[in-house]
Design an enzyme around this catalytic site. Structure first.
Site, mmCIF file in Angstrom:
data_model
loop_
_atom_site.group_PDB
_atom_site.id
_atom_site.type_symbol
_atom_site.label_atom_id
_atom_site.label_comp_id
_atom_site.label_asym_id
_atom_site.label_seq_id
_atom_site.Cartn_x
_atom_site.Cartn_y
_atom_site.Cartn_z
ATOM 1 N N GLU A 178 0.821 -1.209 0.000
ATOM 2 C CA GLU A 178 0.000 0.000 0.000
ATOM 3 C C GLU A 178 0.861 1.269 0.000
ATOM 4 O O GLU A 178 0.362 2.355 -0.278
ATOM 5 C CB GLU A 178 -0.926 0.008 1.230
ATOM 6 C CG GLU A 178 -1.939 -1.121 1.207
ATOM 7 C CD GLU A 178 -2.719 -1.262 2.510
ATOM 8 O OE1 GLU A 178 -3.909 -1.540 2.450
ATOM 9 O OE2 GLU A 178 -2.132 -1.088 3.598
ATOM 10 N N ASP A 227 -12.622 -4.922 -1.584
ATOM 11 C CA ASP A 227 -13.483 -6.113 -1.517
ATOM 12 C C ASP A 227 -14.811 -5.737 -0.875
ATOM 13 O O ASP A 227 -14.978 -4.631 -0.365
ATOM 14 C CB ASP A 227 -12.780 -7.201 -0.693
ATOM 15 C CG ASP A 227 -12.528 -6.751 0.738
ATOM 16 O OD1 ASP A 227 -13.420 -6.905 1.573
ATOM 17 O OD2 ASP A 227 -11.432 -6.188 1.013
#
Ligand code: ADE
Length: 249
Positions: free
Chosen positions: A12, A217
């Site tokens: 990230e 998600d």
């Protein structure tokens, strides 16, 4: 101003650390802090690892040892609302610890002795970050992500949302679980594992902060697979480009 940038996972933050000018690495408490400048802003990047304690520890050290004056947490989250899709960006207006429950001593979600269930983010920083995210989705998404990723993840329709993010020491991977959370917290937009811990630390230390999460998600049975694919392919360019836009404002 000295900006602290926290992410949970290497993927990230990879792009941001590579973009740092004059980077200097310092190790403390089992974490590597990279000090340097990002587009002429004094900055410190660090990986918290996962979970609320890990994030609280990291935020405290950033402030107390490395002297940051502002904190941005950037990473991925599961969707907590039908309108929030994979590839969308959520900028937090407030954060809540969804696994905090000291009933009957205190109301559900209230962090004992703070009198608060929700910790508000800094309005100025959040507005700047949301603007940077809007610019990224409008202008840059196709130039930094391969066409295949844009189609695969439906990123051509990605949107920025602002509102409530909930954090807990649980990776949510069942529709029943996320639906229950949504019932208990109707204005929930996204679920993750660190933001509300950073929020409490920043509230207690008086440091302005915000949280930006890209949705990886839907917090359901497919969450783990979607999460891994998203983190490996698109999470890093999102963080890099949005923070670049933020620093250049
Ligand atoms: N971060 C990304 N997806 C998540 C999920 N489903 N639950 C908790 N944290 C997450």
């Amino acid at each position: 101003m000295r900006l602290g940038i926290i992410s949970a996972l290497h993927e990230e933050q990879q792009g941001l650390v590579e973009a740092m000018q004059g980077p200097q690495r310092r190790s403390h408490g089992m974490r590597d802090y990279t000090l340097g400048t990002l587009w002429n802003i004094d900055a410190v990047c660090v990986l918290s690892r996962l979970g609320k304690v890990a994030a609280a520890m990291t935020a405290s050290i950033l402030v107390e040892k490395y002297g940051v004056t502002h904190i941005v947490f950037t990473g991925v989250a599961g969707s907590g609302d039908k309108r929030v899709k994979v590839g969308d960006i959520v900028v937090a207006e407030a954060l809540l610890q969804h696994d905090m429950d000291a009933r009957p001593l205190f109301p559900r979600f209230e962090v004992p002795l703070t009198g608060l269930q929700r910790f508000a983010t800094d309005l100025e920083l959040s507005t700047q970050l949301a603007g940077a995210a809007e610019d990224f989705l409008r202008d840059d998404v196709s130039s930094v992500l391969k066409a295949a990723h844009i189609v695969e993840f439906g990123l051509q329709h990605a949107q920025v949302h602002r509102g409530l993010i909930a954090s807990g020491d649980q990776f949510i991977s069942s529709a029943a679980h996320v639906n229950q959370l949504k019932e208990d917290i109707p204005d929930l937009l996204a679920v993750e594992m660190e933001g509300a811990a950073v929020a409490q630390v920043c509230f207690e230390l008086g440091v302005p902060f915000t949280v930006m999460r890209t949705i990886s998600d839907n917090a359901n049975e497919e969450a783990a697979v979607d999460f891994m694919r998203f983190v490996q392919t698109v999470a890093s360019p999102y963080a890099l480009t949005v923070i670049q836009q933020l620093c250049q404002r």
